[in-house]
Each structure stands twice: as structure tokens, then as C-alpha cells.
Design an enzyme around this catalytic site. Structure first.
Site, PDB file in Angstrom:
ATOM      1  N   SER A 288      -4.012   1.937  -1.292  1.00 54.35           N
ATOM      2  CA  SER A 288      -4.818   0.986  -2.090  1.00 54.35           C
ATOM      3  C   SER A 288      -6.030   0.475  -1.320  1.00 54.35           C
ATOM      4  O   SER A 288      -6.315  -0.730  -1.316  1.00 54.35           O
ATOM      5  CB  SER A 288      -3.953  -0.184  -2.568  1.00 54.35           C
ATOM      6  OG  SER A 288      -2.988   0.246  -3.495  1.00 54.35           O
TER       7      SER A 288
ATOM      8  N   ASN B 268     -14.972  10.666  -3.327  1.00 47.52           N
ATOM      9  CA  ASN B 268     -14.138  10.028  -2.315  1.00 47.52           C
ATOM     10  C   ASN B 268     -13.931  10.906  -1.081  1.00 47.52           C
ATOM     11  O   ASN B 268     -13.553  10.396  -0.020  1.00 47.52           O
ATOM     12  CB  ASN B 268     -12.779   9.656  -2.906  1.00 47.52           C
ATOM     13  CG  ASN B 268     -12.878   8.511  -3.903  1.00 47.52           C
ATOM     14  OD1 ASN B 268     -13.889   7.828  -3.985  1.00 47.52           O
ATOM     15  ND2 ASN B 268     -11.821   8.301  -4.663  1.00 47.52           N
TER      16      ASN B 268
ATOM     17  N   TYR C 133       7.783   7.966  -7.969  1.00 50.18           N
ATOM     18  CA  TYR C 133       6.654   8.252  -8.856  1.00 50.18           C
ATOM     19  C   TYR C 133       7.052   9.182 -10.001  1.00 50.18           C
ATOM     20  O   TYR C 133       6.372   9.214 -11.026  1.00 50.18           O
ATOM     21  CB  TYR C 133       5.494   8.905  -8.090  1.00 50.18           C
ATOM     22  CG  TYR C 133       4.898   8.088  -6.991  1.00 50.18           C
ATOM     23  CD1 TYR C 133       5.202   6.738  -6.811  1.00 50.18           C
ATOM     24  CD2 TYR C 133       4.000   8.675  -6.092  1.00 50.18           C
ATOM     25  CE1 TYR C 133       4.644   6.004  -5.776  1.00 50.18           C
ATOM     26  CE2 TYR C 133       3.430   7.942  -5.063  1.00 50.18           C
ATOM     27  CZ  TYR C 133       3.757   6.615  -4.899  1.00 50.18           C
ATOM     28  OH  TYR C 133       3.200   5.900  -3.870  1.00 50.18           O
TER      29      TYR C 133
ATOM     30  N   SER D 269      -7.213   8.950  -7.647  1.00 50.27           N
ATOM     31  CA  SER D 269      -8.042   9.082  -8.836  1.00 50.27           C
ATOM     32  C   SER D 269      -7.546  10.280  -9.624  1.00 50.27           C
ATOM     33  O   SER D 269      -6.989  11.223  -9.060  1.00 50.27           O
ATOM     34  CB  SER D 269      -9.522   9.282  -8.475  1.00 50.27           C
ATOM     35  OG  SER D 269     -10.291   9.411  -9.664  1.00 50.27           O
TER      36      SER D 269
END
Length: 276
Positions: free
Chosen positions: A190, A242, A58, A233
Site C-alpha cells: 500500500s 508504475n 486473496y 493495479s
């Protein structure tokens, strides 16, 4: 307590090695290194998240570490996951570099990010990373049932976790069953289908019935299957929303309707298409 159980408050999963992993984590895939990543992690920690999921691939471990230091939350209260980039050759050496970028002495979970080059070649290096104290737990990601079995047969330390694409629309029952038989915790990434699952009509119907957002329903579905879940997010309000998944429960009807959305035919594969 068995490994298939969560803690009494429902907020952590007990791994086979005895360590505990928070059921909800913030993922920072595709979040650029810099302010966006620092802010997302800071907001999450401020809002009560205690699991941050990053990876060498990442390129944002430095920002995760910066946010952790700036948050003021004690290190031992935050579960940090990073992942070995399998285009490199030495998982233990790469773990040491991750610790330097993160600014920590140890990560809580270190995963083989995907089984490039075969399922087993990296595992000895993963075991060495754990033996050196670089990681409290080690595991894999994007491994099918057969690849997971190969690692278990070849190694001396079994994977504690297999992180895979998993949601009510990607309900990989056979993979989940294989993980459970091997005392490996399946962890979902995901869960919102990178946003695609949020527009599903059934998800909307269940959300309306439950008085919750579609995202909360999809995340809660994972929890009720005892599956730790990573949500992503960069928006503070969505990060907050969430996290509101521990104060309600989906009914048996809700769960059955969401289970029926599976588009994988209950596969034991972790992915439909490899990217390597």
C-alpha cells in the site's frame, strides 16, 4: 555485498538468506480470481515485472498461476510470494495447497500473513515449509518490532522479510530500524495508500518538480530507502507507469519533504488498527 544493499542495477534486494527479491512487485489483493487477475499479472509480466505477490486469503492463486504459464516467462525468472492464512492451522500443509493452485513446485517467499493468535505459533510450520522445499525464503507480514523479535527468539530460521503497510505517509521509522538491526528486509505494501496518498499536495509538488507521476514518486521514495515495494493495479497503463521508477532519482530535498509527511510518529508498529 551486505544485506542492506541492492544489486548493482538497483532492481533487486539481497535477503539475509542470500536469495534476491525484485524491488518492484505487482500485488493482487482484492483482485477477483478470474480474467481481471490473469490480465493484470500477464500485463505486468509482459511489461517487465518479475515479482508477483498473492496470498491464500486473496483467493486468486489459481489466476496468478494461469497468468504465469500463459506469459511464457520462465518460472525461474519470476519471484512469487504467497502468504499463509493464519485462520488455518498448518502452514506447511497450506503451502502445499498453494503450490497446487499456483501450478509451481516452489514459491520464492512464503509469509505469515498477520500475527493472529500470537506471533510465534505458526513459525515452526513455516520453517517446515522451507525445509520441505515449498518455499525458498520465509517471512512475516504485519508484524510489529516486538512481534518480529518474538519470532526470531523462538525460531531456528529468522524471517527474511517483514511485509508491512509502508509509505512516505506511513513512514514507520522505528519498525524499519528494528528490521535493519535484525537483518530482516522490510517490504512495503500500500505505498500509494490505496490511492489516498496520490492526492497529497506535497507529493504533487515533488512529482511536478521531478517530471513524474505522484505514484512514481511514492514508489521511488521506497526504492531510495532500499525498501522493496508492492504496487497494485488492474489497469495496463498504470501497471506500465508504475514500472518506470528505475530511470530517475529524487533529490535530497524531495526525499526530506516526503519523509516529513509521516503520520505514524515513526512507530514500530506495523498497523494502527488490527483487523482480526
Amino acid at each position: 555485498m551486505t544485506i542492506s544493499e541492492v544489486t548493482a542495477d538497483g532492481r533487486a534486494r539481497v535477503l539475509a538468506d542470500g536469495n534476491q527479491m525484485p524491488m518492484l512487485g505487482l500485488g493482487v489483493w482484492q483482485v477477483p480470481n478470474g480474467a481481471a487477475c490473469v490480465n493484470a499479472v500477464r500485463w505486468a509480466l509482459d511489461l517487465g515485472y518479475r515479482h508477483i505477490d498473492t496470498a491464500q486469503a486473496y483467493g486468486n492463486e489459481q489466476s496468478v498461476g494461469k497468468a504465469l504459464r500463459e506469459s511464457g516467462v520462465p518460472r525461474d525468472e519470476v519471484f512469487i510470494t504467497t502468504k499463509f492464512f493464519p485462520r488455518r492451522t498448518d502452514p506447511a500443509a497450506e503451502a502445499g495447497q498453494s503450490l497446487r493452485r499456483l501450478g509451481v513446485d516452489q514459491v520464492d517467499l512464503y509469509l505469515v500473513h498477520w500475527p493472529q493468535g500470537g506471533a510465534t505459533w505458526a513459525w515452526r510450520g513455516m520453517e517446515r515449509a522451507r525445509e520441505l522445499g515449498f518455499a525458498r525464503s520465509i517471512g512475516v507480514s504485519n508484524f510489529s518490532a516486538s512481534e518480529l523479535a518474538e519470532v526470531i527468539a523462538a525460531g531456528t530460521i529468522p524471517p527474511a522479510v517483514n511485509q508491512a503497510q509502508f509509505s512516505s505517509l506511513q513512514y514507520r521509522r522505528a519498525l524499519l530500524d528494528a528490521c535493519q538491526r535484525q537483518s530482516v528486509a522490510l517490504e512495503a505494501y500500500s505505498p500509494l495508500g490505496t490511492g489516498r496518498n496520490l492526492s497529497n499536495k506535497t507529493v504533487h509538488r515533488v512529482a511536478q518538480r521531478a517530471g513524474r507521476t505522484p505514484a512514481q514518486v511514492l514508489l521511488r521514495w521506497c526504492l531510495q530507502h532500499h525498501i522493496p515495494v508492492i504496487s497494485k493495479s488492474t489497469h495496463r497503463e498504470r501497471i506500465h507507469q508504475n514500472a518506470q521508477i528505475f530511470g530517475f532519482a529524487l533529490s535530497n530535498q524531495d526525499m526530506a519533504e516526503l519523509d516529513a509527511l509521516d503520520q505514524t510518529n515513526g512507530t514500530d508498529r506495523a498497523l494502527e488498527h488490527k483487523w482480526w
